[in-house]
Design a protein around this motif. Structure first.
Motif, short mmCIF file in Angstrom:
data_model
loop_
_atom_site.label_atom_id
_atom_site.label_comp_id
_atom_site.label_asym_id
_atom_site.label_seq_id
_atom_site.Cartn_x
_atom_site.Cartn_y
_atom_site.Cartn_z
N ALA A 140 40.21 33.52 36.56
CA ALA A 140 38.91 34.04 36.11
C ALA A 140 39.05 34.83 34.81
O ALA A 140 38.19 34.76 33.92
CB ALA A 140 38.28 34.91 37.18
N GLU A 141 40.14 35.59 34.67
CA GLU A 141 40.35 36.40 33.47
C GLU A 141 40.59 35.53 32.24
O GLU A 141 40.20 35.91 31.13
CB GLU A 141 41.51 37.36 33.69
CG GLU A 141 41.16 38.51 34.63
CD GLU A 141 42.36 39.34 35.05
OE1 GLU A 141 42.15 40.47 35.53
OE2 GLU A 141 43.51 38.85 34.92
N HIS A 142 41.21 34.37 32.43
CA HIS A 142 41.37 33.45 31.29
C HIS A 142 40.01 33.00 30.75
O HIS A 142 39.80 32.95 29.54
CB HIS A 142 42.20 32.23 31.71
CG HIS A 142 43.67 32.44 31.65
ND1 HIS A 142 44.39 32.97 32.69
CD2 HIS A 142 44.58 32.22 30.65
CE1 HIS A 142 45.67 33.05 32.36
NE2 HIS A 142 45.80 32.61 31.12
N VAL A 143 39.12 32.67 31.67
CA VAL A 143 37.79 32.23 31.25
C VAL A 143 37.02 33.40 30.63
O VAL A 143 36.34 33.26 29.62
CB VAL A 143 37.02 31.64 32.44
CG1 VAL A 143 35.62 31.20 32.00
CG2 VAL A 143 37.78 30.46 33.04
N GLU A 144 37.14 34.58 31.24
CA GLU A 144 36.44 35.76 30.71
C GLU A 144 36.93 36.11 29.32
O GLU A 144 36.13 36.51 28.45
CB GLU A 144 36.65 36.95 31.64
CG GLU A 144 35.87 38.18 31.20
CD GLU A 144 36.09 39.37 32.10
OE1 GLU A 144 35.30 40.34 32.01
OE2 GLU A 144 37.05 39.34 32.91
N PHE A 145 38.22 35.93 29.07
CA PHE A 145 38.78 36.22 27.74
C PHE A 145 38.07 35.38 26.68
O PHE A 145 37.69 35.89 25.61
CB PHE A 145 40.28 35.93 27.72
CG PHE A 145 40.93 36.19 26.40
CD1 PHE A 145 41.43 37.44 26.09
CD2 PHE A 145 41.04 35.18 25.44
CE1 PHE A 145 42.04 37.69 24.87
CE2 PHE A 145 41.64 35.42 24.21
CZ PHE A 145 42.13 36.68 23.93
N LYS A 178 27.56 41.59 30.87
CA LYS A 178 28.59 41.41 31.89
C LYS A 178 28.13 40.51 33.02
O LYS A 178 28.86 39.61 33.47
CB LYS A 178 29.03 42.77 32.44
CG LYS A 178 30.20 42.65 33.41
CD LYS A 178 30.68 44.02 33.86
CE LYS A 178 31.87 43.87 34.82
NZ LYS A 178 32.39 45.17 35.27
N LYS A 179 26.89 40.69 33.51
CA LYS A 179 26.41 39.87 34.62
C LYS A 179 26.28 38.40 34.22
O LYS A 179 26.51 37.50 35.03
CB LYS A 179 25.07 40.40 35.15
CG LYS A 179 23.91 40.31 34.17
CD LYS A 179 22.61 40.79 34.83
CE LYS A 179 21.44 40.65 33.87
NZ LYS A 179 20.16 41.09 34.50
N ASN A 180 25.95 38.17 32.96
CA ASN A 180 25.86 36.79 32.47
C ASN A 180 27.25 36.17 32.33
O ASN A 180 27.43 34.98 32.56
CB ASN A 180 25.13 36.75 31.14
CG ASN A 180 23.66 37.10 31.27
OD1 ASN A 180 23.08 36.94 32.34
ND2 ASN A 180 23.05 37.60 30.20
N ARG A 204 34.61 36.76 26.05
CA ARG A 204 34.60 38.04 25.36
C ARG A 204 34.79 37.90 23.85
O ARG A 204 34.22 38.66 23.07
CB ARG A 204 35.72 38.94 25.89
CG ARG A 204 35.41 39.63 27.21
CD ARG A 204 36.59 40.49 27.62
NE ARG A 204 36.33 41.22 28.86
CZ ARG A 204 35.73 42.40 28.93
NH1 ARG A 204 35.30 42.99 27.82
NH2 ARG A 204 35.55 42.99 30.09
N TYR A 205 35.58 36.89 23.44
CA TYR A 205 35.99 36.86 22.04
C TYR A 205 35.48 35.65 21.25
O TYR A 205 35.63 35.62 20.04
CB TYR A 205 37.53 36.92 21.96
CG TYR A 205 38.07 38.22 22.47
CD1 TYR A 205 37.97 39.39 21.71
CD2 TYR A 205 38.62 38.32 23.75
CE1 TYR A 205 38.44 40.60 22.19
CE2 TYR A 205 39.08 39.53 24.23
CZ TYR A 205 38.99 40.66 23.45
OH TYR A 205 39.44 41.86 23.93
N HIS A 206 34.92 34.66 21.93
CA HIS A 206 34.37 33.51 21.19
C HIS A 206 33.09 33.92 20.48
O HIS A 206 32.27 34.67 21.02
CB HIS A 206 34.10 32.34 22.14
CG HIS A 206 33.90 31.04 21.43
ND1 HIS A 206 32.72 30.72 20.78
CD2 HIS A 206 34.72 29.97 21.26
CE1 HIS A 206 32.83 29.50 20.26
NE2 HIS A 206 34.04 29.03 20.54
N THR A 207 32.93 33.41 19.27
CA THR A 207 31.76 33.78 18.45
C THR A 207 30.44 33.46 19.13
O THR A 207 29.43 34.10 18.90
CB THR A 207 31.83 33.07 17.08
OG1 THR A 207 30.74 33.51 16.28
CG2 THR A 207 31.76 31.56 17.23
N ASN A 208 30.43 32.45 20.03
CA ASN A 208 29.20 32.05 20.71
C ASN A 208 28.77 33.02 21.81
O ASN A 208 27.59 33.12 22.12
CB ASN A 208 29.38 30.67 21.36
CG ASN A 208 28.90 29.55 20.47
OD1 ASN A 208 28.64 29.78 19.29
ND2 ASN A 208 28.80 28.35 21.01
#
Length: 358
Positions: free
Chosen positions: A95-100, A113-115, A103-107
């Protein structure tokens, strides 16, 4: 939409890419196919923004993102990347890989956070990892690791998904499974996919369009069907489909093989470049073997290899050694048998015309 215009990349005196012109439509799945060292990964790095071209330019959605004087870095391009080595961090959960990425992709870096949590759940469900969200890479199989890499790449809904030989580290069964997974994800995200591979089977099975490269240049760009059935160059003919290149001469729309002046094969769309070189491409499955002493190419079977649904033969004829693939339901031959090779006819290709003497 991606436009690659006259792109050249040099490393000192070595030219890795020369004069590349390619257009990739929105939502298109494009495979870059070629042997090791042909320049396909260099082209992918240029698309990703890891380096500048030496000459030419790259446009994405109408804006120049790479030229000799300009470079938009990867984090400012609307792209996702999937690497051959998975490139997972051992201290992060699935899950943290996807969250990373979110967090950092321009899109998506401004997502609440809930989204982000909702998107993580959606993406993990899409790739079948929803039950493994809290696992670490060391607790995953090779196929699961590649799914994490895919999930991370698509999470932020990039317009372009770049894949660098993503299946080469997997075993055969996993590769087949992941092909379907990638095709499914492509349909659901509608991102443009640029898929680098040296495996012709992957390219033919998955791509809308194939770019065949050799020695830093584009040999042919076309649909998989056209690449396979109507190769433009000797390299494409032999690299994709492993064609036999029969030497001979062209008389109008007929081909006469060397050493067999009484044999005539009809032109079925052979490229002008192959005609100028006096060759006719024949794929292994296009040959028909028989014991009839008909007016075809006479030869001797050197090897016969059982392959389950096919028999692979090597046949020595007067004008060369040819590879022949036949169904196990056709006549069987043994090494030492004398055979005649003709071209199969069917409604699609009309490969063979009746032989005429003279």
């Amino acid at each position: 939409m991606i436009n690659i215009q006259q792109v050249t990349k040099k490393y000192g005196d070595f030219t890795a890419l020369e004069g590349i012109d390619v257009a990739i439509d929105s939502g298109e799945f494009v495979a870059i196919l070629g042997p090791s060292g042909c320049g396909k990964t260099t082209l992918l790095k240029l698309l990703a923004g890891f380096m500048k071209p030496t000459a030419g330019q790259i446009e994405m959605d109408g804006s120049v993102v790479g030229s000799r004087h300009q470079l938009i870095p990867p984090e400012k391009r609307n792209i996702g990347m999937v690497f051959q080595s998975f490139a997972l961090w051992p201290h992060m959960t699935v899950a943290e890989h996807v969250e990373f990425s979110l967090r950092y992709h321009t899109n998506s870096k401004r997502l609440a956070k809930k989204n982000r949590i909702a998107r993580i759940n959606d993406v993990l469900t899409m790739v079948g990892l929803e039950q493994l969200a809290q696992r670490y890479p060391s607790e995953l199989s090779g196929g699961q690791k590649q799914r994490v890499s895919l999930a991370r790449a698509i999470a932020a809904l990039p317009n372009v998904l770049l894949m660098d030989e993503p299946l080469s580290a997997l075993d055969v069964e996993l590769r087949m499974e992941m092909r379907k997974e990638i095709q499914s994800i492509h349909r659901r995200t509608n991102a443009s996919v640029v898929f680098v591979t040296h495996d012709q089977g992957e390219a033919l099975a998955m791509a809308d369009k194939i770019i065949v490269m050799n020695k830093g240049k584009v040999e042919q760009i076309a649909s998989p069907e056209i690449i396979y059935t109507k190769p433009e160059t000797e390299f494409v003919a032999q690299f994709v489909g492993k064609c036999d290149l029969v030497k001979g001469s062209w008389k109008g729309n007929h081909f006469i093989p060397e050493e067999y002046l009484w044999v005539r094969w009809q032109d079925t769309g052979v490229s002008e470049s192959l005609k100028k070189k006096g060759v006719y491409p024949v794929r292994p499955e296009q040959w028909l073997l028989s014991r009839d002493k008909s007016e075809g190419l006479r030869g001797e079977v050197l090897f016969a290899q059982y392959q389950g649904k096919e028999i692979h033969y090597t046949v020595q004829a007067d004008n060369g050694i040819w590879t022949v693939h036949t169904s196990v339901y056709e006549s069987r031959f043994q090494p030492g048998d004398t055979v005649t090779l003709t071209l199969k006819t069917d409604n699609e290709h009309e490969q063979l015309q009746p032989a005429i003497s003279g």
